[in-house]
Write an enzyme that holds these catalytic residues in place. Structure first.
Site, PDB file in Angstrom:
ATOM      1  N   GLU A   1       0.843  -1.200   0.000  1.00  0.00           N
ATOM      2  CA  GLU A   1       0.000   0.000   0.000  1.00  0.00           C
ATOM      3  C   GLU A   1       0.873   1.242   0.000  1.00  0.00           C
ATOM      4  O   GLU A   1       0.773   2.098  -0.851  1.00  0.00           O
ATOM      5  CB  GLU A   1      -0.937   0.022   1.216  1.00  0.00           C
ATOM      6  CG  GLU A   1      -0.865  -1.209   2.065  1.00  0.00           C
ATOM      7  CD  GLU A   1      -1.418  -1.037   3.441  1.00  0.00           C
ATOM      8  OE1 GLU A   1      -2.607  -0.719   3.581  1.00  0.00           O
ATOM      9  OE2 GLU A   1      -0.665  -1.245   4.398  1.00  0.00           O
TER      10      GLU A   1
ATOM     11  N   ASN B   1      -3.982   4.522  15.965  1.00  0.00           N
ATOM     12  CA  ASN B   1      -4.163   5.020  14.597  1.00  0.00           C
ATOM     13  C   ASN B   1      -5.308   4.332  13.863  1.00  0.00           C
ATOM     14  O   ASN B   1      -6.082   4.975  13.182  1.00  0.00           O
ATOM     15  CB  ASN B   1      -2.877   4.835  13.794  1.00  0.00           C
ATOM     16  CG  ASN B   1      -1.712   5.596  14.393  1.00  0.00           C
ATOM     17  OD1 ASN B   1      -1.895   6.632  15.024  1.00  0.00           O
ATOM     18  ND2 ASN B   1      -0.517   5.080  14.198  1.00  0.00           N
TER      19      ASN B   1
END
Length: 497
Positions: A288, A378
């Protein structure tokens, strides 16, 4: 200065200030913004929106690809603009607002957000704010240093605001591969059979009539905040390199390994950098986020091709790569995150996934997101997309945190993001545990002996011995399973006084 970047002349009259563009965003709207891990994010309109909120309060739901740069999440949180945020964030001020309950945070697998939008299980998207390097003669939007969820946001949105960033080099055009899956239930297979397969378009196809405003900016992406590797990350990389070498020797992998995926962050980045000194060559990546380590591997002659959804680089590396795009464009491609993280492709290509754990337990369950099971860090990001579907799912972490007050290997994790069924290998600086084919009772001894820091091993062995007396396929003492976390809460350390 910008007209060569807006090649559809009928759009020239739609260039406005960030403040004018921000007026298109109304209270209660759902807004999709470009940006994936500090790269390719909208840089002017969200700031103008936050400034407007000082005199014209409003609340929005904000969707992105992943985290934003330039403190935009902090600015939006502090201005009170954010009612709901998804699917990922990494800003300390926004994190604090989430944990206070002031902003509702929806933590999602990064491959799933646009699937939920496309099928109308979420949404609709009222306005998309997209950073671009150019608009084509047909009105196609050419992204900058990330794709993320931007393509589907722009396609599904009622209106689109484009930020043309003159600081991003025009040579970025041609780097992207925009492919949108067909609709279910008759979706065709996604025809990526190699990391370097190109199957889509170079720009996001949108109706030019939807482009309601164009803003001109000239600001670089925020630099990646990764810290340099240290002795612990070098040790982790060494254990992993040795392990992969054994897999090659046993005939389970070739010298090219399988396509690599590495999660965001200092540890995963440093571990991948360690492969530059390893015995492997002709490597590929299907990941990614492409970090500095990707380009370290290119420079070492070890990496042949890298596919990702964003370029998230340190300031020095960002300057070097963007200045030499003609060299790298034959070796790189950026895709939508629903393609970079798609389970079908991950399974087909045989990805070796390397992701970071916040904590893991003696049976191999991994917590990536919540401190003490409650406070969000996160988000799960793309780690779940890869962990469940990879050929080999590897999680790395340092064995200690907070100067040794915290053991990253515990009797039971306080939150499970990746269950034992999705974790093949655990690595700390202390060693590596290959969990494939092992029952829970076998995993526990291996993880304690190989991955746990020596100062906590005796405690863990005592816990496991007591658990075995209780019986069960996965033995636990429920009254004691979180005793380490309770000691940390009450005394500041997991170690007994």
């Amino acid at each position: 200065m910008y007209r060569d970047r807006i090649r559809l002349k009928s759009l020239w009259g739609r260039v406005v200030s960030p403040e004018e563009a921000a007026l298109l965003i109304k209270d209660g709207m759902t807004v999709g913004m470009s940006g994936f891990t500090r790269a390719g994010d909208a840089k002017a309109v969200p700031v103008a929106l936050a400034e407007r909120a000082a005199t014209d309060p409003l609340k929005i739901t904000l969707m992105t690809g992943a985290s934003l740069g330039g403190d935009v999440d902090a600015v939006l949180a502090e201005s009170g603009v954010l009612a709901r945020r998804l699917p990922f964030q990494a800003d300390p001020k926004l994190r604090a607002a989430i944990n206070r309950g002031e902003v509702l945070f929806v933590d999602q697998h990064l491959s799933e957000t646009v699937e939920l939008l496309r099928s109308r299980q979420m949404g609709p998207i009222d306005v998309a704010v997209v950073e671009a390097v150019a608009i084509t003669e047909e009105g196609g939007i050419v992204p900058t240093t990330s794709v993320g969820n931007t393509a589907t946001f722009a396609i599904l949105a009622e209106k689109v605001i484009v930020e043309i960033n003159l600081a991003q080099p025009a040579e970025l055009e041609g780097l992207h591969d925009i492919y949108i899956p067909t609709r279910r239930p008759f979706r065709e297979p996604i025809p990526i059979v190699r990391p370097d397969s190109r199957i889509g378009l170079g720009a996001i196809p949108v109706d030019p009539a939807k482009i309601a405003a164009i803003v001109i900016t000239e600001k670089n992406d925020s630099a990646a905040a990764n810290q340099p590797g240290d002795a612990d990350t070098l040790a982790i990389a060494g254990h992993l390199t040795e392990f992969l070498g054994h897999e090659v020797a046993r005939g389970r992998l070739g010298r090219q390994l399988g396509p690599l995926q590495a999660g965001i962050g200092t540890i995963a980045n440093a571990v991948l950098q360690g492969l530059a000194d390893g015995p492997f060559s002709g490597l590929t990546m299907y990941s990614e986020v492409l970090q500095d380590s990707t380009f370290d591997l290119f420079e070492a002659g070890k990496l042949a091709f890298a596919s990702g959804s964003s370029l998230t680089l340190s300031a020095a590396r960002q300057r070097a790569v963007l200045a030499d795009l003609d060299h790298y464009k034959t070796k790189l491609v950026l895709r939508p995150q629903e393609i970079s993280n798609h389970p079908e492709i991950i399974r087909r290509l045989g990805i070796i996934g390397i992701n970071t754990a916040l904590e893991c337990d003696i049976y191999g369950n991994v917590n990536s997101t919540h401190v003490n099971g409650t406070h969000m860090m996160n988000g799960i990001g793309g780690s779940g997309d890869f962990a469940r579907n990879a050929y080999m799912s590897i999680f790395v972490t340092k064995s200690l945190a907070k100067g040794g007050a915290i053991s990253s290997v515990v009797p039971m994790v306080t939150h499970v993001d990746h269950c034992e069924h999705d974790v093949d290998v655990l690595v700390t600086e202390c060693g590596l545990a290959d969990l494939r084919g092992l029952a829970p009772r076998e995993r526990a001894g291996l993880i304690i002996d190989n991955c746990m820091h020596p100062r906590y091993r005796a405690l863990a062995r005592d816990y496991f011995a007591a658990a075995l007396k209780r019986g069960g396929q996965t033995p636990h003492v429920l009254e004691e399973a979180f005793s380490w976390h309770l000691r940390l809460r009450d005394s500041g350390s997991m170690l007994p006084a």
